[in-house]
Write a protein that holds these residues in place. Structure first.
Motif, PDB file in Angstrom:
ATOM      1  N   ALA A 190       0.805  -1.213   0.000  1.00  0.00           N
ATOM      2  CA  ALA A 190       0.000   0.000   0.000  1.00  0.00           C
ATOM      3  C   ALA A 190       0.844   1.272   0.000  1.00  0.00           C
ATOM      4  O   ALA A 190       0.292   2.379  -0.004  1.00  0.00           O
ATOM      5  N   GLY A 191       2.171   1.136   0.058  1.00  0.00           N
ATOM      6  CA  GLY A 191       3.035   2.321   0.026  1.00  0.00           C
ATOM      7  C   GLY A 191       3.435   2.833   1.384  1.00  0.00           C
ATOM      8  O   GLY A 191       3.960   3.943   1.485  1.00  0.00           O
ATOM      9  N   LEU A 192       3.182   2.083   2.434  1.00  0.00           N
ATOM     10  CA  LEU A 192       3.586   2.477   3.784  1.00  0.00           C
ATOM     11  C   LEU A 192       4.876   1.726   4.154  1.00  0.00           C
ATOM     12  O   LEU A 192       5.222   0.691   3.561  1.00  0.00           O
ATOM     13  N   ARG A 221      -7.088   0.294   8.219  1.00  0.00           N
ATOM     14  CA  ARG A 221      -7.470   1.688   8.432  1.00  0.00           C
ATOM     15  C   ARG A 221      -6.267   2.623   8.373  1.00  0.00           C
ATOM     16  O   ARG A 221      -6.398   3.784   7.978  1.00  0.00           O
ATOM     17  N   VAL A 222      -5.085   2.164   8.753  1.00  0.00           N
ATOM     18  CA  VAL A 222      -3.917   3.022   8.595  1.00  0.00           C
ATOM     19  C   VAL A 222      -3.564   3.154   7.116  1.00  0.00           C
ATOM     20  O   VAL A 222      -3.080   4.200   6.665  1.00  0.00           O
ATOM     21  N   ILE A 223      -3.814   2.098   6.341  1.00  0.00           N
ATOM     22  CA  ILE A 223      -3.639   2.194   4.883  1.00  0.00           C
ATOM     23  C   ILE A 223      -4.636   3.188   4.299  1.00  0.00           C
ATOM     24  O   ILE A 223      -4.292   3.998   3.420  1.00  0.00           O
ATOM     25  N   ASP A 224      -5.870   3.169   4.792  1.00  0.00           N
ATOM     26  CA  ASP A 224      -6.885   4.113   4.324  1.00  0.00           C
ATOM     27  C   ASP A 224      -6.495   5.548   4.665  1.00  0.00           C
ATOM     28  O   ASP A 224      -6.736   6.472   3.880  1.00  0.00           O
ATOM     29  N   LEU A 225      -5.877   5.756   5.824  1.00  0.00           N
ATOM     30  CA  LEU A 225      -5.401   7.097   6.188  1.00  0.00           C
ATOM     31  C   LEU A 225      -4.363   7.590   5.192  1.00  0.00           C
ATOM     32  O   LEU A 225      -4.384   8.761   4.779  1.00  0.00           O
ATOM     33  N   LYS A 226      -3.489   6.721   4.779  1.00  0.00           N
ATOM     34  CA  LYS A 226      -2.470   7.103   3.790  1.00  0.00           C
ATOM     35  C   LYS A 226      -3.113   7.482   2.462  1.00  0.00           C
ATOM     36  O   LYS A 226      -2.743   8.475   1.816  1.00  0.00           O
ATOM     37  N   HIS A 227      -4.106   6.696   2.026  1.00  0.00           N
ATOM     38  CA  HIS A 227      -4.758   6.965   0.748  1.00  0.00           C
ATOM     39  C   HIS A 227      -5.569   8.261   0.799  1.00  0.00           C
ATOM     40  O   HIS A 227      -5.567   9.039  -0.153  1.00  0.00           O
ATOM     41  N   ARG A 228      -6.277   8.495   1.908  1.00  0.00           N
ATOM     42  CA  ARG A 228      -7.106   9.695   1.997  1.00  0.00           C
ATOM     43  C   ARG A 228      -6.271  10.964   2.107  1.00  0.00           C
ATOM     44  O   ARG A 228      -6.619  11.996   1.531  1.00  0.00           O
TER      45      ARG A 228
END
Length: 304
Positions: A190-192, A221-228
């Motif tokens: 996911a790029g993290l 959800r931490v992946i979603d934070l990165k995307h948002r």
């Protein structure tokens, strides 16, 4: 002397023929008057033979100019009579057609419709038929649009219910855990990234950064934070020892620490409302699902 009997005989024949023609004309006139009252009645033509004079049998006539003249005269009058009968028949037919037309016109008049009104009524009926067809087409289109809207609403409702069910399942299954390697692979795809001050992943060592037994929902959800946010996200704390205990703690897989930077810090403060100051002095931002605590060197994030 020898020619007088022939002359007298020719005279009698001529008189008889004329009398027969006169009688025929009278009969035709009577038939014509009757035909005027009754349409399409046939006209009868009657030819009356000339009467034969009583007396001794006439001597055999010798063919001559008088006999020929009488026959030609009879033929001519017969042809004229036939022409008159034909003309009378045609006139009678025309009269009957005229009477029929007048009767039909009177019938329309009794019904209250003139020919123009009848034509206008037909035109109006055609217009009404066209209007009815347009109305039915409009109703069909409206029904189709309503069905389409209903289907769209149903699909939206179904998608929303599926999303809520998925989120609910994630909340109801907090014990779905990942190993460190699985979690690290998900974050990397996911790029993290993650960093450890001790360069280790041992969960039992406080200087290590471990993702062992982290909840799947926490990773997602931490992946979603990165995307948002579109900001770089680096994880510096996981499930290793050394954090505060509790049911929603690091050790239980509900919390992660990330490295602060201008991008992610600005996003959190902009998108989440300020709540209060925590007991250790860290300001809190967030909502009912996520709480961001700004500690001295990292963001301490709780994913409920």
């Amino acid at each position: 002397m020898g020619k007088r009997p022939c002359r007298r005989r020719a005279t009698r024949l001529t008189a008889g023929a004329l009398l027969a023609l006169q009688i025929s004309f009278i009969a035709l006139a009577a038939d014509g008057n009757a035909a005027t009252d009754t349409a399409n009645s046939p006209v009868a033509v009657t030819v009356v033979d000339p009467p034969v004079a009583a007396g001794p049998p006439a001597p055999r006539a010798v063919g001559g100019m008088y006999d020929v003249g009488v026959l030609e005269t009879a033929k001519r009058y017969t042809r004229d009579l036939y022409r008159q009968a034909t003309a009378l028949r045609e006139a009678t037919a025309a009269h009957g057609a005229r009477i029929w037309a007048e009767t039909a016109s009177e019938t329309r008049g009794q019904e209250g419709l003139s020919p123009a009104q009848a034509q206008e009524g037909l035109t109006r009926q055609e217009e009404l038929s066209g209007t009815q067809a347009q109305r039915e087409l409009s109703e069909a289109q409206t029904q189709t649009q309503t069905q389409t809207q209903t289907q769209t609403q149903t699909q939206t409702q179904t998608q929303r219910e599926l999303s809520e069910a998925r989120e609910g399942a994630e909340r109801r299954l907090p014990l779905v855990r990942l190993g460190h390697v699985q979690a690290a692979q998900r974050l990397k795809r996911a790029g993290l990234s993650w960093k450890s001050s001790g360069g280790c992943t041992n969960r039992k060592v406080g200087q290590c950064t471990s993702l062992e037994a982290v909840r799947t929902a926490t990773v997602d959800r931490v992946i979603d934070l990165k995307h948002r946010s579109g900001c770089p996200v680096v994880i510096t704390g996981g499930t290793e020892v050394g954090h505060a205990p509790g049911p929603y703690s690091h050790h239980e897989g509900y919390k992660l620490d990330i490295r602060p930077n201008r991008c992610i810090s600005g996003y959190i403060k902009r998108e989440y409302s300020y709540q209060r100051v925590r007991g250790d002095g860290a300001p809190l931002y967030g909502d009912s699902e996520t709480v961001y605590a700004r500690e001295s060197n990292h963001w301490d994030i709780l994913f409920r």
